[in-house]
Design an enzyme around this catalytic site. Structure first.
Site, short mmCIF file in Angstrom:
data_model
loop_
_atom_site.label_atom_id
_atom_site.label_comp_id
_atom_site.label_asym_id
_atom_site.label_seq_id
_atom_site.Cartn_x
_atom_site.Cartn_y
_atom_site.Cartn_z
N ASN A 142 0.81 -1.23 0.00
CA ASN A 142 0.00 0.00 0.00
C ASN A 142 0.84 1.27 0.00
O ASN A 142 0.39 2.31 -0.45
CB ASN A 142 -0.96 0.01 1.20
CG ASN A 142 -0.28 -0.37 2.49
OD1 ASN A 142 0.35 -1.41 2.59
ND2 ASN A 142 -0.40 0.48 3.49
N SER A 164 -10.85 -5.24 -0.04
CA SER A 164 -11.49 -4.15 0.69
C SER A 164 -12.25 -3.27 -0.29
O SER A 164 -11.69 -2.83 -1.29
CB SER A 164 -10.41 -3.34 1.41
OG SER A 164 -10.98 -2.20 1.99
N HIS A 168 -13.44 -0.15 -0.01
CA HIS A 168 -13.19 1.29 -0.15
C HIS A 168 -11.92 1.65 -0.89
O HIS A 168 -11.65 2.80 -1.16
CB HIS A 168 -13.25 2.01 1.22
CG HIS A 168 -12.13 1.72 2.16
ND1 HIS A 168 -11.23 2.68 2.56
CD2 HIS A 168 -11.78 0.60 2.83
CE1 HIS A 168 -10.37 2.15 3.44
NE2 HIS A 168 -10.69 0.89 3.61
N THR A 191 -25.49 -10.44 10.84
CA THR A 191 -26.36 -9.96 9.76
C THR A 191 -25.52 -9.16 8.77
O THR A 191 -24.72 -8.31 9.16
CB THR A 191 -27.49 -9.09 10.35
OG1 THR A 191 -28.19 -9.88 11.30
CG2 THR A 191 -28.44 -8.62 9.26
N CYS A 215 -2.40 6.07 7.64
CA CYS A 215 -3.83 6.27 7.41
C CYS A 215 -4.67 5.93 8.63
O CYS A 215 -5.75 6.47 8.81
CB CYS A 215 -4.30 5.48 6.19
SG CYS A 215 -4.04 3.72 6.29
#
Ligand code: PMP
Length: 379
Positions: free
Chosen positions: A148, A196, A198, A234, A321
């Site tokens: 990353n 992921s 996002h 859920t 981050c």
């Protein structure tokens, strides 16, 4: 105000794609629980299964291999903390969501060596994966696909071939790949892979663990029969709907790799011209087409990030981050780079809505930032 900003931090979070926003808005109007058998429940279930197909297609996996999670942090924790491993092999360049649970695992831990170019050699797995604690029971190898901070790509297919031949479980964190390079889960040969939402233009709080058909992995979240009894709780219907739509949009964006590489090359050529002393980390290694990690001698990452932010440009320092703190990057430290680089490197990361105008704006500001420093230096 927003329109005047230039966002070069897609590796932290990509802007939401319009397709994801539309799918989420529609899903918000659906009230059923996907486990309910009535009409409302079946509508919710249909949204989840559509998203599962969209995510499966993105990485060329079977839909039944995709298990939705709350993100890649959960997916990485699931594998690392599973308690089944006699030994875990990993390198210091992994994301904290891999390093954290490994540090707390009861397995024997083996640290794989990383070269100055940021690469883990297949030989390293061969050297450590068949002896000591690894020979005593089930062994896990965790090797990311793309870093990353630097974008450096690991030889995951070759490592997976070795692991398959010797019955080691190979997990890869593929979070930074979609929307930048193609992933073929079936061909890659790994046992599990984390994603992921996002990072590819979906919402945060959704992700997946892709588990190869037939591979056994104890559940991490228990206490419910969802996701074929593999992940209790859920389902995050809205997040999953957005993840699926973003996955489909990313898959349809076929020219993305070449487009991103062209912009990245423009960016790096400009940086080299304006600041000849700048070091581009991993420039000689296979890399993602969207990421540049750059360090300028005498300019700390913190100062650069703040100056750029004041000038309307969002970039990040190392992998800060999650905490907002700026310090030496653990990734660059694991590569054995000097403090002058580990403390100074900033990360520029492009994505689906980046343009030539973004690159031009950045280079204008970069010139100013470096010129103003030169002025102060002689004052
Ligand atoms: N792995 C990598 C390589 C990442 O960049 C990130 C996000 N910073 C994660 C895992 C964690 O993903 P998530 O935010 O979905 O928990």
């Amino acid at each position: 105000m927003i329109a005047s900003r230039t966002y070069l931090d897609h590796n932290a979070t990509a802007p939401l794609r319009p397709e994801a926003l539309a799918a989420m808005t529609a899903a918000m109007r659906v009230c059923g629980n996907p486990s309910s058998v009535h009409h409302e429940g079946r509508r919710a279930r249909a949204i989840i299964e559509t998203a599962r197909e969209q995510v499966a297609k993105l990485v060329h996996a079977k839909p039944l291999e995709v298990v939705f999670t709350s993100g890649a942090t959960e997916a990485n924790n699931w594998v690392a903390a599973s308690g089944e491993w006699a030994a875990i092999l990993s390198a210091g360049i992994e994301h904290d969501s891999v390093r954290g649970p490994i540090a707390g695992a009861s397995a024997a831990l083996v640290s794989l060596q990383v070269s100055l170019d940021g690469l883990v050699a297949v030989d390293e797995i061969a050297r450590h994966g068949l002896s000591g604690a690894a020979a005593m029971g089930r062994t896990l190898v965790m090797l990311q696909m793309a870093n990353n901070e630097t974008g450096i790509l690991q030889p995951v297919a070759s490592v997976a071939a070795f692991c398959r031949a010797h019955d080691l479980h190979i997990h890869t964190d593929a979070v930074q790949m979609p929307g930048r390079l193609l992933i073929d889960f079936a061909e890659l040969g790994v046992d599990s892979l984390s994603l992921s939402s996002h990072k590819l233009g979906g919402p945060a709080g959704a992700g997946a663990l892709v588990i190869r058909d037939g591979v056994k992995l104890a559940s991490f979240m228990t206490g419910g029969g969802q996701e074929r009894r593999r992940r209790a709780g859920t389902e995050n219907l809205i997040g999953i709907a957005g993840f699926g739509a973003a996955a489909e949009a990313a898959r349809n964006d076929v020219a993305t790799t070449a487009r991103l590489a062209r912009l990245r090359d423009m960016l790096e050529a400009g940086i080299r011209e304006l600041t000849p002393s700048a070091v581009i980390v991993g420039a000689a290694s296979p890399r993602l087409p969207n990421t540049t990690s750059v360090a300028v001698p005498g300019q700390t990452a913190e100062t650069l990030v703040i100056k750029l932010d004041l000038a309307g440009i969002a970039v990040s320092a190392g992998a800060a981050c999650s905490s907002g703190k700026v310090g030496a990057s653990h990734v660059l430290t694991a590569m054995g780079l000097a403090p002058e680089i580990t403390n100074n490197a900033i990360r520029l990361s492009l994505g689906w809505n980046s343009s030539e105008a973004d690159v031009a704006t950045f280079l204008n500001v970069w010139g100013e930032v470096t010129r103003s420093r030169a002025r102060r230096a002689v004052a």
